[in-house]
Motif scaffolding. Sequence first.
Motif, short mmCIF file in Angstrom:
data_model
loop_
_atom_site.label_atom_id
_atom_site.label_comp_id
_atom_site.label_asym_id
_atom_site.label_seq_id
_atom_site.Cartn_x
_atom_site.Cartn_y
_atom_site.Cartn_z
N SER A 34 0.85 -1.19 0.00
CA SER A 34 0.00 0.00 0.00
C SER A 34 0.89 1.24 0.00
CB SER A 34 -0.92 0.01 1.22
OG SER A 34 -1.72 1.17 1.25
N TYR A 35 0.65 2.15 -0.95
CA TYR A 35 1.46 3.37 -1.07
C TYR A 35 0.55 4.57 -1.32
CZ TYR A 35 5.20 -0.01 -1.67
OH TYR A 35 6.07 -1.06 -1.49
N ASP A 36 1.06 5.75 -0.99
CA ASP A 36 0.31 6.98 -1.24
C ASP A 36 0.07 7.14 -2.74
OD1 ASP A 36 0.34 7.55 1.44
OD2 ASP A 36 2.00 8.98 1.33
N GLN A 37 -1.10 7.68 -3.07
CA GLN A 37 -1.47 7.86 -4.47
C GLN A 37 -2.07 9.24 -4.68
OE1 GLN A 37 -3.97 5.40 -7.89
NE2 GLN A 37 -4.57 5.20 -5.77
N TYR A 38 -1.70 9.86 -5.81
CA TYR A 38 -2.18 11.19 -6.14
C TYR A 38 -2.69 11.19 -7.58
CZ TYR A 38 0.59 12.47 -2.05
OH TYR A 38 1.10 12.54 -0.78
N VAL A 39 -3.71 12.01 -7.83
CA VAL A 39 -4.20 12.24 -9.18
C VAL A 39 -4.01 13.72 -9.48
CG1 VAL A 39 -6.19 12.23 -10.70
CG2 VAL A 39 -5.84 10.34 -9.11
N VAL A 40 -3.15 14.01 -10.45
CA VAL A 40 -2.75 15.38 -10.76
C VAL A 40 -3.23 15.74 -12.16
CG1 VAL A 40 -0.79 16.92 -11.11
CG2 VAL A 40 -0.75 15.25 -9.24
N ARG A 41 -3.80 16.92 -12.29
CA ARG A 41 -4.25 17.43 -13.59
C ARG A 41 -3.41 18.64 -13.97
NH1 ARG A 41 -8.31 15.45 -10.67
NH2 ARG A 41 -9.86 14.11 -11.69
N THR A 42 -2.79 18.58 -15.14
CA THR A 42 -1.99 19.69 -15.63
C THR A 42 -1.90 19.64 -17.14
OG1 THR A 42 0.18 20.80 -15.53
CG2 THR A 42 0.18 18.41 -15.34
N LYS A 43 -1.94 20.80 -17.77
CA LYS A 43 -1.85 20.91 -19.23
C LYS A 43 -2.91 20.06 -19.94
CE LYS A 43 1.90 23.55 -19.54
NZ LYS A 43 1.94 24.84 -20.27
N SER A 45 -4.04 17.20 -19.08
CA SER A 45 -3.83 15.76 -18.91
C SER A 45 -3.98 15.38 -17.44
CB SER A 45 -2.44 15.35 -19.41
OG SER A 45 -2.30 15.63 -20.79
N VAL A 46 -4.30 14.11 -17.21
CA VAL A 46 -4.46 13.58 -15.85
C VAL A 46 -3.39 12.51 -15.62
CG1 VAL A 46 -6.00 12.43 -14.23
CG2 VAL A 46 -6.93 14.03 -15.92
N TYR A 47 -2.68 12.62 -14.50
CA TYR A 47 -1.60 11.69 -14.19
C TYR A 47 -1.85 11.03 -12.84
CZ TYR A 47 0.72 14.38 -17.84
OH TYR A 47 1.03 15.01 -19.01
N LYS A 48 -1.66 9.72 -12.79
CA LYS A 48 -1.72 8.97 -11.54
C LYS A 48 -0.30 8.76 -11.04
CE LYS A 48 -3.02 4.68 -11.78
NZ LYS A 48 -3.92 3.52 -11.87
N VAL A 49 -0.01 9.24 -9.83
CA VAL A 49 1.34 9.15 -9.28
C VAL A 49 1.31 8.33 -8.00
CG1 VAL A 49 3.37 10.44 -8.52
CG2 VAL A 49 1.84 11.45 -10.23
N VAL A 50 2.11 7.28 -7.95
CA VAL A 50 2.26 6.45 -6.75
C VAL A 50 3.57 6.85 -6.08
CG1 VAL A 50 2.41 4.11 -5.83
CG2 VAL A 50 1.01 4.57 -7.87
N VAL A 51 3.51 7.23 -4.80
CA VAL A 51 4.67 7.77 -4.10
C VAL A 51 5.13 6.80 -3.01
CG1 VAL A 51 5.58 9.70 -2.76
CG2 VAL A 51 3.91 10.12 -4.57
N PHE A 52 6.39 6.41 -3.08
CA PHE A 52 6.99 5.54 -2.07
C PHE A 52 7.52 6.39 -0.91
CE2 PHE A 52 7.93 1.11 -3.74
CZ PHE A 52 6.91 1.14 -4.66
N PRO A 53 7.68 5.79 0.27
CA PRO A 53 8.41 6.47 1.35
C PRO A 53 9.87 6.65 0.94
CG PRO A 53 7.18 4.56 2.17
CD PRO A 53 7.17 4.46 0.68
N ASN A 138 -4.73 16.79 -3.81
CA ASN A 138 -4.75 15.83 -4.91
C ASN A 138 -4.54 14.38 -4.48
OD1 ASN A 138 -5.11 17.71 -7.09
ND2 ASN A 138 -2.99 18.36 -6.80
N LYS A 139 -4.44 14.17 -3.18
CA LYS A 139 -4.25 12.80 -2.69
C LYS A 139 -5.57 12.05 -2.71
CE LYS A 139 -2.15 10.12 1.04
NZ LYS A 139 -1.48 10.16 2.37
N VAL A 140 -5.53 10.80 -3.18
CA VAL A 140 -6.72 9.94 -3.22
C VAL A 140 -6.44 8.71 -2.36
CG1 VAL A 140 -7.46 10.81 -5.47
CG2 VAL A 140 -5.91 8.85 -5.37
N HIS A 141 -7.31 7.70 -2.45
CA HIS A 141 -7.13 6.50 -1.65
C HIS A 141 -5.79 5.83 -1.99
CE1 HIS A 141 -8.03 4.01 -5.19
NE2 HIS A 141 -8.98 4.90 -5.44
N ASN A 142 -5.24 5.11 -1.05
CA ASN A 142 -3.94 4.48 -1.25
C ASN A 142 -3.95 3.51 -2.43
OD1 ASN A 142 -3.00 5.90 0.91
ND2 ASN A 142 -2.33 4.11 2.09
N TYR A 143 -2.79 3.38 -3.05
CA TYR A 143 -2.62 2.41 -4.14
C TYR A 143 -2.27 1.07 -3.50
CZ TYR A 143 -1.11 0.52 -8.64
OH TYR A 143 -0.99 -0.23 -9.78
#
Length: 239
Positions: A34-43, A45-53, A138-143
């Motif tokens: 389980s890792y932090d997850q963000y959905v970012v909108r720019t230009k 486009s929509v990007y899903k980003v999974v962030v590790f510690p 922009n943080k959503v439910h964990n990945y």
Amino acid sequence: MWRYVFPGKYETALSYENWPEGFDRDKKEKIRCSYDQYVVRTKGSVYKVVVFPYLEECILYYAGIHEDTYDRDLSADAARTLAKAYAILIRDPGAIVYVPMKKPEDRLTNFNLVLCRHTCMMKPGRWLKIEKQLNAYNKVHNYRFWYEPQKLRDYFYRIVVRKNERLCHKEYNRLFSQREIGDYVIESFSLDGIYEIHENLLSAAEFMDEADERNEEKASGWGYGYMVSKALIRKNGGI
């Protein structure tokens, strides 16, 4: 411009003709991640980003003008954690995985790692704008996913190795590319390239486990840098 590199200066997993000695194809290891997850909108486009510690016992650095690659030195434990990042790219072609490795006090040659597949539509220069939006808004439910390392390794030896034995170096170069943007190195892979680096991480970690058990001070090239034993990390006060 992207720089395409061939990581063949060390023996890689692609040189194997069959499964390595002692490889257990029937091992059914499953790890819940389980890792932090963000959905970012720019230009537009929509990007899903999974962030590790922050990844301990690992540094990412420019290997030098003669090699023209960004390598990483890390422990066996860090290698197993990093392997999970590549597993995410295997199951999720559109994901971007961000692995922090650089602390503010680190020397300038160290970088953070951003991973994606060639199928991801993110232009490398757009990452800095995306990173600024990794906030609570922009943080959503964990990945969450089940990581099955042996299943991925089995597929690598059954399918990927045999297929890529037919590739020449020019074709293989397109499996992997790197780009430095500020404090970040963005790596983009084909699917076969992800399977290869995932296998290299795990096989090198298993090799270093023996040195860790014997408390040996040891470092060994693994294809994209060096795997370092815990005894040597303690002696040097870090990687």
